[in-house]
Design a protein around this motif. Structure first.
Motif, PDB file in Angstrom:
ATOM      1  N   LEU A  17       0.867  -1.179   0.000  1.00 34.18           N
ATOM      2  CA  LEU A  17       0.000   0.000   0.000  1.00 34.18           C
ATOM      3  C   LEU A  17       0.902   1.227   0.000  1.00 34.18           C
ATOM      4  O   LEU A  17       1.974   1.207   0.629  1.00 34.18           O
ATOM      5  N   THR A  18       0.490   2.271  -0.708  1.00 32.45           N
ATOM      6  CA  THR A  18       1.250   3.524  -0.698  1.00 32.45           C
ATOM      7  C   THR A  18       0.371   4.651  -0.188  1.00 32.45           C
ATOM      8  O   THR A  18      -0.706   4.894  -0.746  1.00 32.45           O
ATOM      9  N   LEU A  19       0.825   5.303   0.850  1.00 29.94           N
ATOM     10  CA  LEU A  19       0.124   6.452   1.408  1.00 29.94           C
ATOM     11  C   LEU A  19       0.688   7.740   0.829  1.00 29.94           C
ATOM     12  O   LEU A  19       1.877   7.820   0.514  1.00 29.94           O
ATOM     13  N   SER A  20      -0.175   8.747   0.686  1.00 31.99           N
ATOM     14  CA  SER A  20       0.240  10.057   0.196  1.00 31.99           C
ATOM     15  C   SER A  20      -0.137  11.116   1.220  1.00 31.99           C
ATOM     16  O   SER A  20      -1.147  10.984   1.919  1.00 31.99           O
ATOM     17  N   CYS A  21       0.666  12.159   1.293  1.00 33.45           N
ATOM     18  CA  CYS A  21       0.371  13.293   2.156  1.00 33.45           C
ATOM     19  C   CYS A  21       0.647  14.572   1.388  1.00 33.45           C
ATOM     20  O   CYS A  21       1.801  14.880   1.067  1.00 33.45           O
ATOM     21  N   TRP A  35       6.143  10.316   8.934  1.00 27.94           N
ATOM     22  CA  TRP A  35       4.944   9.501   9.082  1.00 27.94           C
ATOM     23  C   TRP A  35       4.962   8.887  10.472  1.00 27.94           C
ATOM     24  O   TRP A  35       5.989   8.350  10.916  1.00 27.94           O
ATOM     25  N   PHE A  36       3.826   8.979  11.136  1.00 24.92           N
ATOM     26  CA  PHE A  36       3.625   8.345  12.435  1.00 24.92           C
ATOM     27  C   PHE A  36       2.410   7.434  12.340  1.00 24.92           C
ATOM     28  O   PHE A  36       1.582   7.581  11.446  1.00 24.92           O
ATOM     29  N   TYR A  79       5.313  10.588   0.319  1.00 23.73           N
ATOM     30  CA  TYR A  79       4.726   9.249   0.177  1.00 23.73           C
ATOM     31  C   TYR A  79       5.315   8.292   1.211  1.00 23.73           C
ATOM     32  O   TYR A  79       6.435   8.478   1.688  1.00 23.73           O
ATOM     33  N   LEU A  80       4.550   7.280   1.524  1.00 24.99           N
ATOM     34  CA  LEU A  80       5.047   6.168   2.320  1.00 24.99           C
ATOM     35  C   LEU A  80       4.650   4.889   1.599  1.00 24.99           C
ATOM     36  O   LEU A  80       3.478   4.498   1.597  1.00 24.99           O
ATOM     37  N   GLU A  81       5.622   4.271   0.947  1.00 25.22           N
ATOM     38  CA  GLU A  81       5.393   3.002   0.265  1.00 25.22           C
ATOM     39  C   GLU A  81       5.591   1.887   1.276  1.00 25.22           C
ATOM     40  O   GLU A  81       6.646   1.790   1.907  1.00 25.22           O
TER      41      GLU A  81
END
Length: 128
Positions: A17-21, A35-36, A79-81
């Motif tokens: 999953l990849t998160l975006s901010c 990222w926390f 991003y957090l991959e």
């Protein structure tokens, strides 16, 4: 400073999953972006961090080799991959930022008390 996360969801263990901010309102030359994550009954845990304009990235031991933090400055997005997800990765994930006006040496510590701007979070649920 405003931060808005997206990309959370429910996945099976082992999946990715990849998160975006998306961030806005930065006025200083450098910021620590991180990222926390927070699970019910637990405090906020630092996951990964970087400094805008820098090359170093920092990770908590539990995600090293599985997660990657990256920055697209043109899109104002961090991003957090997340790969090889585990049940214990389930949490509400927040991105956070603070300016590096006094230096960015503290970014590597992944200390939530150092960050003044936070997004509302995006939920990640991993099932086995």
């Amino acid at each position: 400073v405003q931060l808005v996360e997206s990309g959370g969801g429910m996945v099976q263990a082992g999946e990715s999953l990849t998160l975006s901010c998306k961030f806005s309102g930065f006025t200083y030359n450098s910021y620590c972006l991180a990222w926390f994550r927070q699970s019910p009954g637990k405090g906020r845990e630092g996951v990964a961090a970087l400094v805008t304009g820098g090359r170093s990235t920092h990770y908590v031991d539990a995600v090293k080799g599985r997660f990657t933090i990256s920055l697209d400055s043109a899109k104002n997005t961090v991003y957090l991959e997340m790969n090889s997800l585990k049940d214990e990765d389930s949490a509400l994930y927040h991105c956070a930022a603070d300016n590096g006006a006094g230096g960015t040496w503290w970014c590597k510590d992944l200390d939530p008390d150092e960050y003044s701007s936070w997004g509302p979070g995006t939920q990640v649920t991993v099932s086995s």
